[in-house]
Design a protein around this motif. Structure first.
Motif, PDB file in Angstrom:
ATOM      1  N   VAL A 163       0.803  -1.235   0.000  1.00  0.00           N
ATOM      2  CA  VAL A 163       0.000   0.000   0.000  1.00  0.00           C
ATOM      3  C   VAL A 163       0.831   1.279   0.000  1.00  0.00           C
ATOM      4  O   VAL A 163       0.357   2.327  -0.417  1.00  0.00           O
ATOM      5  CB  VAL A 163      -1.042   0.062   1.153  1.00  0.00           C
ATOM      6  N   TYR A 164       2.085   1.202   0.432  1.00  0.00           N
ATOM      7  CA  TYR A 164       2.920   2.408   0.496  1.00  0.00           C
ATOM      8  C   TYR A 164       3.605   2.730  -0.817  1.00  0.00           C
ATOM      9  O   TYR A 164       4.131   3.817  -1.008  1.00  0.00           O
ATOM     10  CB  TYR A 164       4.012   2.238   1.581  1.00  0.00           C
ATOM     11  N   CYS A 165       3.644   1.783  -1.758  1.00  0.00           N
ATOM     12  CA  CYS A 165       4.594   1.873  -2.864  1.00  0.00           C
ATOM     13  C   CYS A 165       4.003   2.442  -4.146  1.00  0.00           C
ATOM     14  O   CYS A 165       2.938   2.018  -4.604  1.00  0.00           O
ATOM     15  CB  CYS A 165       5.185   0.499  -3.133  1.00  0.00           C
ATOM     16  N   LEU A 202      16.155  -8.302   0.029  1.00  0.00           N
ATOM     17  CA  LEU A 202      14.718  -8.508   0.204  1.00  0.00           C
ATOM     18  C   LEU A 202      14.366  -7.986   1.590  1.00  0.00           C
ATOM     19  O   LEU A 202      14.490  -8.699   2.589  1.00  0.00           O
ATOM     20  CB  LEU A 202      14.375 -10.004   0.088  1.00  0.00           C
ATOM     21  N   ARG A 203      13.971  -6.740   1.638  1.00  0.00           N
ATOM     22  CA  ARG A 203      13.647  -6.193   2.959  1.00  0.00           C
ATOM     23  C   ARG A 203      12.484  -6.958   3.578  1.00  0.00           C
ATOM     24  O   ARG A 203      11.544  -7.318   2.859  1.00  0.00           O
ATOM     25  CB  ARG A 203      13.257  -4.719   2.829  1.00  0.00           C
ATOM     26  N   HIS A 204      12.539  -7.179   4.887  1.00  0.00           N
ATOM     27  CA  HIS A 204      11.381  -7.825   5.514  1.00  0.00           C
ATOM     28  C   HIS A 204      10.253  -6.801   5.710  1.00  0.00           C
ATOM     29  O   HIS A 204       9.138  -7.171   5.993  1.00  0.00           O
ATOM     30  CB  HIS A 204      11.781  -8.540   6.817  1.00  0.00           C
ATOM     31  N   GLU A 205      10.559  -5.528   5.534  1.00  0.00           N
ATOM     32  CA  GLU A 205       9.631  -4.378   5.555  1.00  0.00           C
ATOM     33  C   GLU A 205       9.127  -4.012   6.947  1.00  0.00           C
ATOM     34  O   GLU A 205       9.143  -2.849   7.308  1.00  0.00           O
ATOM     35  CB  GLU A 205       8.434  -4.550   4.595  1.00  0.00           C
ATOM     36  N   THR A 206       8.650  -4.967   7.691  1.00  0.00           N
ATOM     37  CA  THR A 206       8.361  -4.773   9.123  1.00  0.00           C
ATOM     38  C   THR A 206       8.266  -6.163   9.739  1.00  0.00           C
ATOM     39  O   THR A 206       7.763  -7.088   9.097  1.00  0.00           O
ATOM     40  CB  THR A 206       7.063  -3.996   9.401  1.00  0.00           C
ATOM     41  N   PHE A 265       9.716   5.884   5.796  1.00  0.00           N
ATOM     42  CA  PHE A 265       8.546   5.817   4.924  1.00  0.00           C
ATOM     43  C   PHE A 265       8.324   7.222   4.355  1.00  0.00           C
ATOM     44  O   PHE A 265       8.398   8.205   5.086  1.00  0.00           O
ATOM     45  CB  PHE A 265       7.308   5.374   5.723  1.00  0.00           C
ATOM     46  N   ILE A 266       8.091   7.295   3.038  1.00  0.00           N
ATOM     47  CA  ILE A 266       7.791   8.578   2.389  1.00  0.00           C
ATOM     48  C   ILE A 266       6.522   8.385   1.563  1.00  0.00           C
ATOM     49  O   ILE A 266       6.454   7.469   0.735  1.00  0.00           O
ATOM     50  CB  ILE A 266       8.949   9.030   1.471  1.00  0.00           C
ATOM     51  N   SER A 267       5.535   9.233   1.790  1.00  0.00           N
ATOM     52  CA  SER A 267       4.248   8.999   1.132  1.00  0.00           C
ATOM     53  C   SER A 267       4.352   9.228  -0.372  1.00  0.00           C
ATOM     54  O   SER A 267       5.150  10.045  -0.836  1.00  0.00           O
ATOM     55  CB  SER A 267       3.178   9.909   1.736  1.00  0.00           C
TER      56      SER A 267
HETATM   57  N1  5AD Z   1       8.688   5.046   1.234  1.00  0.00           N
HETATM   58  C1  5AD Z   1       9.867   4.547   1.629  1.00  0.00           C
HETATM   59  N2  5AD Z   1      10.373   3.395   1.179  1.00  0.00           N
HETATM   60  C2  5AD Z   1       9.645   2.714   0.281  1.00  0.00           C
HETATM   61  N3  5AD Z   1       9.886   1.550  -0.321  1.00  0.00           N
HETATM   62  C3  5AD Z   1       8.853   1.290  -1.156  1.00  0.00           C
HETATM   63  N4  5AD Z   1       7.944   2.281  -1.098  1.00  0.00           N
HETATM   64  C4  5AD Z   1       8.418   3.174  -0.196  1.00  0.00           C
HETATM   65  C5  5AD Z   1       7.923   4.392   0.325  1.00  0.00           C
HETATM   66  N5  5AD Z   1       6.767   4.911  -0.067  1.00  0.00           N
HETATM   67  C6  5AD Z   1      11.029   0.701  -0.012  1.00  0.00           C
HETATM   68  C7  5AD Z   1      10.613  -0.697   0.429  1.00  0.00           C
HETATM   69  C8  5AD Z   1      11.227  -1.605  -0.609  1.00  0.00           C
HETATM   70  C9  5AD Z   1      12.357  -0.764  -1.138  1.00  0.00           C
HETATM   71  C10 5AD Z   1      12.846  -1.129  -2.492  1.00  0.00           C
HETATM   72  O1  5AD Z   1      11.841   0.547  -1.147  1.00  0.00           O
HETATM   73  O2  5AD Z   1      11.180  -0.974   1.716  1.00  0.00           O
HETATM   74  O3  5AD Z   1      11.682  -2.829  -0.108  1.00  0.00           O
END
Ligand code: 5AD
Ligand code: FES
Length: 348
Positions: free
Chosen positions: A67-69, A159-163, A231-233
């Motif tokens: 959802v963030y990407c 491969l980030r685990h992301e959280t 995280f950046i929107s």
């Molecule tokens: N803000 C910050 N990092 C992001 N990533 C993807 N979308 C965003 C976002 N909106 C990061 C994820 C992914 C990496 C390639 O970029 O952690 O694994």
């Protein structure tokens, strides 16, 4: 607080309760102390070196829907592209001329690039640049696929685990499995890759308890590389109006990672440079020791938009190389253009 930081510096570990106590109560003075301890630790492991990786973003097609990407499948505004093998190789040639000894091939989860195609790309790059490390960052695949890429010559996998919070993970990844992602990381380790995990900082709803899980998961996994960033929107995602992560909290996480895993390769990421003009420099001073300048063709740079406000778009790779070099040396570090393998890794 200082006592806890000293303990972490000495033992490279704090239990859940201690770590949560530190995160909940850390003040400005303690933060400076923590960052200083992280800096001392990096000086002991890799010295003042900063390793350079050339990043090639070769496709922004993605079947996932994080959802963030900004390149999530549901984003109909994303202007999609794929690079041909020739275009990828010419980005590598440019990188080679600039002295890079690592190429990071990153892309969305794009079925167009079958395993056969990925293997062919790896073989071609290794044929032309045999002493260059190849890092893949193309998402979740089967054990067999990972093994094929490794046998073809890929050295590292991000491969980030992301959280590490299952609940938060499931909220952010509607089509995905928390367990499968972790399984992928263990598989990559088993095969013999240098593995990179990592998480985002300042996600909507993320708590200090969640960061404790992230740090403990990383300590258990023992990856060779860890990528973290705020995280950046992105305007075309459901999180468009959520607040960004901050420089300050990201820098604290970088310092904690350096102290928990002293030998890890830890980039000062583009996302960190995006939320603050001196973000990457501050990341390096808190224990970061890798930067990943972009080698993708300028024509596709803006299209690989994971979040808004990304820096360096439109810059020539050569200019970027010079700029980052100046930034690193002015921050008091030295550039290292070697492959920059993790000190604990050998190909098996
Ligand atoms: N803000 C910050 N990092 C992001 N990533 C993807 N979308 C965003 C976002 N909106 C990061 C994820 C992914 C990496 C390639 O970029 O952690 O694994
Ligand atoms: Fe890329 Fe400065 S780091 S232009």
């Amino acid at each position: 607080m200082k006592k806890l930081i000293d303990k972490l510096y000495r033992e490279n570990y704090l239990d859940e309760k201690e770590l949560l106590d530190l995160l909940n109560n850390i003040n400005k003075e303690n933060k400076d102390y923590l960052i200083d301890k992280a800096h001392q630790t990096r000086m002991r492991t890799y010295g003042d070196k900063v390793f350079m990786r050339g990043l090639i973003e070769f496709t922004n097609y993605c079947k996932m829907d994080c959802v963030y990407c900004g390149i999530r499948a549901s984003n109909k505004n994303a202007d999609r592209y794929r690079l041909t093998i020739e275009e990828i190789l010419s980005a590598c040639e440019m990188g080679d001329r600039l002295g890079y000894k690592t190429f990071v091939l990153q892309g969305g989860e794009d079925a167009f690039y079958t395993d056969d195609k990925i293997v062919e790309i790896i073989r071609e790059i290794k044929k032309e640049f045999p002493d260059t490390a190849i890092t893949l960052s193309i998402g979740e695949k089967s054990y067999e696929s990972y093994k094929r890429y490794y046998d073809a010559g890929a050295d590292r996998y991000l491969l980030r685990h992301e959280t590490a919070s299952k609940e938060l993970y499931e909220r952010l990844h509607p089509k995905a499995s928390f367990e499968n992602r972790r399984e992928c990381l263990w598989n990559l380790k088993k095969i013999g890759y240098q593995v990179g995990a990592g998480f985002m900082v300042g996600l909507p709803g993320q708590t200090n308890e969640d960061y404790v899980k992230d740090l403990h998961f990383l300590k258990e996994l023992q990856p060779h590389m860890i990528g973290i960033g705020p995280f950046i929107s992105h305007k075309d995602t459901p999180l468009a109006h959520k607040e960004n992560g901050t420089l300050e909290e990201t820098v604290v996480m970088l310092a904690l990672i350096r102290l928990f895993l002293p030998d890890v390769l830890l980039p000062a990421t583009t996302a960190l440079g995006t939320i603050d003009p001196l973000g990457r420099e501050k990341g390096l001073k808190a224990g970061g020791n890798v930067v990943m300048p972009n080698l993708s063709p300028i024509s596709v740079r803006e299209k690989y938009s994971l979040y808004n406000g990304k820096i360096c778009t439109g810059d020539e790779a050569a200019e970027c190389r010079k700029c980052i070099e100046g930034r690193i040396t002015r921050a008091g570090f030295s550039i290292d253009m070697s492959r920059g393998d993790n000190i604990n890794w050998r190909r098996k």
